[in-house]
Enzyme design. Structure first.
Site, PDB file in Angstrom:
ATOM      1  CD1 TRP A 104      -2.121  -2.227   1.799  1.00 57.17           C
ATOM      2  CD2 TRP A 104      -2.927  -1.306  -0.075  1.00 57.17           C
ATOM      3  NE1 TRP A 104      -3.099  -3.059   1.293  1.00 57.17           N
ATOM      4  CE2 TRP A 104      -3.605  -2.525   0.164  1.00 57.17           C
ATOM      5  CE3 TRP A 104      -3.261  -0.563  -1.211  1.00 57.17           C
ATOM      6  CZ2 TRP A 104      -4.613  -3.002  -0.699  1.00 57.17           C
ATOM      7  CZ3 TRP A 104      -4.260  -1.038  -2.058  1.00 57.17           C
ATOM      8  CH2 TRP A 104      -4.913  -2.236  -1.795  1.00 57.17           C
ATOM      9  CG  ASP A 173      -3.547   3.870   3.807  1.00 54.66           C
ATOM     10  OD1 ASP A 173      -4.599   3.669   4.447  1.00 54.66           O
ATOM     11  OD2 ASP A 173      -3.222   3.218   2.783  1.00 54.66           O
ATOM     12  CE  LYS A 197      -8.751  -3.441   3.627  1.00 58.32           C
ATOM     13  NZ  LYS A 197      -7.914  -2.371   3.101  1.00 58.32           N
TER      14      LYS A 197
HETATM   15  C1  PLP Z   1      -7.331  -1.992   1.714  1.00 59.82           C
HETATM   16  C2  PLP Z   1      -6.296  -0.941   1.788  1.00 59.82           C
HETATM   17  C3  PLP Z   1      -6.211   0.075   0.820  1.00 59.82           C
HETATM   18  C4  PLP Z   1      -7.134   0.132  -0.372  1.00 59.82           C
HETATM   19  O1  PLP Z   1      -8.361   0.519   0.075  1.00 59.82           O
HETATM   20  P1  PLP Z   1      -9.585   0.830  -0.916  1.00 59.82           P
HETATM   21  O2  PLP Z   1     -10.543   1.484   0.025  1.00 59.82           O
HETATM   22  O3  PLP Z   1     -10.048  -0.496  -1.423  1.00 59.82           O
HETATM   23  O4  PLP Z   1      -9.115   1.717  -1.974  1.00 59.82           O
HETATM   24  C5  PLP Z   1      -5.257   1.045   0.981  1.00 59.82           C
HETATM   25  N1  PLP Z   1      -4.416   1.033   2.030  1.00 59.82           N
HETATM   26  C6  PLP Z   1      -4.448   0.064   2.971  1.00 59.82           C
HETATM   27  C7  PLP Z   1      -3.484   0.103   4.113  1.00 59.82           C
HETATM   28  C8  PLP Z   1      -5.397  -0.945   2.878  1.00 59.82           C
HETATM   29  O5  PLP Z   1      -5.447  -1.904   3.809  1.00 59.82           O
END
Ligand code: PLP
Length: 362
Positions: A104, A173, A197
């Site tokens: 990511w 993030d 998540k």
């Molecule tokens: C799942 C995830 C993403 C992507 O997320 P989307 O909402 O599907 O774009 C980005 N960063 C991390 C750390 C993730 O776990």
């Protein structure tokens, strides 16, 4: 009402509290005696307004968000933030440092390079993304506008053990560890993540942005991609993801009833430790590929002796209703995602199965 539930270790979308699912089902057809569903209603209605603001209020309260930050309910996932964030924060003469700690972080860095001057402040590529950087290992160049971190790498299963304290502001993030720890707001300009998540169903992205930062975006950024557009409109600049916001509000209430962020932090630490103990005490039958100091509290990644054995493990796990334990297709192995709302009995069932499986094959 809901009958058969499996133990769902999906990395995203995630398991939601069963009482939230039941409530949504019960309230779906006829919202608050209005004779229509919330998802059929105007997003400018009083009924929806209440739902919308309650979700925002819960986020502010649970995450202890100071007044200097706007809370935005957006779409496009964390993935859109990989581009939207540098578009809003980076001026032409500035650069941004990215910690490339896994899949990511790498994606975030990739988009930032397309938009402005971005460089790697640290790369974990040469250790297979098995650890996070020590604060002393960061290279922050002069003229850096912000440092981007991924506080938990969902695929590699590693977690930043503590937030950095840096001279430049950070952006994070936090998709996979949202509401599992407090955020030191004075260190940050933006914190973002997809809801699917730890917070609710897919379709909603929660972004916290410092108000002065939102207001300072370059004037070349198109309206919809400007944080300020959404901040001014209280995330009602256009039709918001009504269902996700409604459901997320219910999950946030569940989090509040279960000890808030401190409760979730504790829960994640305790439950992940139970799994790592089982791995470490298996005489090598199960192996953790990541640095013990940086092990994720929510994505527990482990390997067995061979891919054949891993296949058997997954197949037998499924027979015990232990679902979605396959590691990400890019890395293989096993991954148990144990986000906030996963019931503890699911972790206990997995532990029991791991022990039985190892005894039978070990
Ligand atoms: C799942 C995830 C993403 C992507 O997320 P989307 O909402 O599907 O774009 C980005 N960063 C991390 C750390 C993730 O776990």
């Amino acid at each position: 009402m809901t009958s058969h539930r499996v133990h769902n270790f999906c990395a995203g979308p995630c398991t939601l509290p069963i009482n939230v699912i039941d409530e949504l089902a019960n309230e779906l057809a006829n919202f608050n005696d209005s004779g229509m569903s919330l998802i059929e209603m105007s997003h400018r209605s009083e009924a929806y307004d209440q739902v919308h603001n309650e979700t925002i209020d819960l986020l502010r309260r649970l995450c202890k968000v100071p007044d200097e930050f706007s809370i935005l309910l957006l779409q496009g996932g964390a993935s859109l933030q990989f581009a939207m964030l540098p578009m809003n924060l980076l001026q032409p003469n500035e650069s941004a440092g990215y910690i490339v700690s896994g899949t990511w972080g790498k994606k975030a860095f990739g988009d930032a390079k397309l938009i402005g001057n971005a460089y790697e402040a640290w790369s974990g590529a040469n250790n297979d993304f098995a650890s996070m950087p020590d604060p002393t290992e960061l290279t922050i160049q002069s003229g850096t506008r912000y440092l981007h971190i991924t506080s938990n790498e969902t695929i590699g299963g590693i977690r930043l053990p503590a937030f950095f304290s840096t001279d430049v502001r950070q952006v994070a993030d936090m998709s996979s560890d949202y509401l599992t720890r407090d955020i030191p707001w004075d260190q940050f300009d933006v914190v973002y993540g997809g809801a699917q998540k730890n917070l609710g169903p897919a379709g909603l992205t929660v972004v916290f942005v410092r108000k002065t930062v939102a207001d300072a975006a370059p004037n070349t950024v198109p309206a919809y991609l400007r944080y300020a557009t959404h901040a001014v409109a209280n995330s009602l600049a256009n039709t918001p993801p009504v269902f996700s916001i409604w459901a997320t509000g219910k999950v946030l209430r569940w989090i509040e009833e279960n000890g808030g962020v401190a409760g979730m932090e504790n829960r994640a630490a305790t439950r992940s430790q139970m799994l790592y103990d089982a791995i470490d005490n298996s005489n090598g039958f199960y192996q953790s590929p990541v640095n013990p100091d940086h092990r994720s509290h929510v994505n527990i990644v482990f390997r067995l002796g061979s891919e054949e054995l891993e296949k058997d493990f997954l197949a037998e796990a499924t027979q015990h209703d232990l679902m979605n334990l396959k590691g990400h297709r890019s890395v293989g192995g096993i991954r148990a995602s144990i986000y906030n709302a996963l019931p503890t009995e699911s972790v206990e069932s997995l532990l029991e199965f791991m022990s039985t499986f190892a005894n039978g094959r070990g």
